[in-house]
Design a protein around this motif. Structure first.
Motif, PDB file in Angstrom:
ATOM      1  N   ASP B  14       8.741  -3.503 -39.781  1.00  0.00           N
ATOM      2  CA  ASP B  14       7.675  -2.392 -40.408  1.00  0.00           C
ATOM      3  C   ASP B  14       6.476  -2.606 -40.198  1.00  0.00           C
ATOM      4  OD1 ASP B  14       9.473  -0.313 -41.126  1.00  0.00           O
ATOM      5  OD2 ASP B  14       9.730  -0.999 -43.228  1.00  0.00           O
ATOM      6  N   LYS B  15       5.896  -3.654 -40.722  1.00  0.00           N
ATOM      7  CA  LYS B  15       4.633  -4.126 -40.664  1.00  0.00           C
ATOM      8  C   LYS B  15       3.952  -4.100 -39.300  1.00  0.00           C
ATOM      9  CE  LYS B  15       2.375  -8.601 -41.357  1.00  0.00           C
ATOM     10  NZ  LYS B  15       2.550  -9.931 -42.025  1.00  0.00           N
ATOM     11  N   HIS B  16       4.790  -4.481 -38.378  1.00  0.00           N
ATOM     12  CA  HIS B  16       4.333  -4.307 -37.151  1.00  0.00           C
ATOM     13  C   HIS B  16       4.643  -3.153 -36.145  1.00  0.00           C
ATOM     14  CE1 HIS B  16       2.955  -8.504 -37.247  1.00  0.00           C
ATOM     15  NE2 HIS B  16       3.998  -8.895 -37.730  1.00  0.00           N
ATOM     16  N   GLU B  89      -0.937 -13.836 -42.733  1.00  0.00           N
ATOM     17  CA  GLU B  89      -2.026 -13.161 -42.110  1.00  0.00           C
ATOM     18  C   GLU B  89      -3.389 -13.780 -41.945  1.00  0.00           C
ATOM     19  OE1 GLU B  89      -1.734  -8.557 -40.851  1.00  0.00           O
ATOM     20  OE2 GLU B  89      -1.336  -9.131 -43.181  1.00  0.00           O
TER      21      GLU B  89
END
Lengths: 148, 148
Positions: B14-16, B89
DNA sequence: TTAAGTGCAAAATCTTTGCAAATGT
DNA sequence: ACATTTGCAAAGATTTTGCACTTAA
């Protein structure tokens, strides 16, 4: 290429019981002329007259004999360099620093640099180290500086 | 695979902005399960049901997104590992020590190990280091010890 | 003379590209 | 529904293998 270096190459081949053929001498003089490792594709380009297969066989033979060493650059492409010009038989150190320039992609073999001791986690028994650094080499670094 | 980790992988995709497809989740769980990097050939073996081409594309996508990282072993074969499980991150460090076992050929990512400072020759502007060590990993080292 | 090395052709791998069908959102 | 992603086929690239011809010793 001087008479002297030419003779050096022939002696090198002799020493390893390899015949002194034109393609082999060409590869040796090519690799010796540069202080950076040369990628296989580049070698193929320069040695267009030598058969591609012959080049593979020469490089493999040289590597097995310890005349040259292979190092993979950031793209996984094989690069070759003379085995540390000063890497005599008795004092064979595999601990190189390879500097891969992100701009020109050249791979520099900085053999003189010492790799400091490190303590690995328990259980690991290292027998050799290779350090890769990426970044700008002096040439490309200068270009960037000028551009500013 | 626990509910928790399964959810973690989906969140990661999702994050990417990557769709949560079966092949991708499989690759993630596969790579996460091991503390060593996995070679592309090995991955292909385990994921025989996934198309070879799809695997290439997944690995490339993951690498571009910084989900996994690629490291070439002594044979120049690409190995993949989760990008330092603890590589958040904000704190992304590329300085790994990769330990390539000469017996089982496994590539261990020893992220926790600090690479000491080195002074490069004048002119070189490094932006990242990777250290490779070769030798016996704890498992193979133990086997050798037993054999004696 | 003869064992080693080269060059060409061809096989085996590995990697990329194009496109239709399937899938997640 | 629609943009992504997958799978297959096929092209491209890299590396290896086999064998007849050439060359260094």
């Amino acid at each position: 290429m001087t008479q002297h270096t030419a003779h050096k190459f022939e002696a090198l081949l002799d020493k390893h019981h390899l015949k002194k053929t034109a393609p082999r001498l060409k590869v040796l003089s090519m690799l010796s002329a540069k202080n950076v490792a040369t990628s296989q594709p580049d070698l193929e380009g320069v040695m267009a007259d030598i058969d591609r297969v012959t080049l593979y066989r020469i490089l493999n033979a040289f590597e097995e004999k310890g005349i040259i060493h292979k190092v993979f650059d950031l793209n996984g492409t094989a690069n070759y360099a003379m085995c540390s010009s000063n890497c005599e038989e008795n004092h064979h150190h595999d601990e190189h620093l390879h500097f891969n320039c992100t701009s020109c992609n050249n791979v520099y073999c900085l053999d003189e640099l010492e790799i400091p001791d490190l303590h690995l986690p328990k259980g690991f028994k290292p027998d050799g180290f290779t350090l890769y650094a990426t970044g700008l080499c002096p040439k490309c670094n200068k270009v960037v500086a000028k551009a500013r």
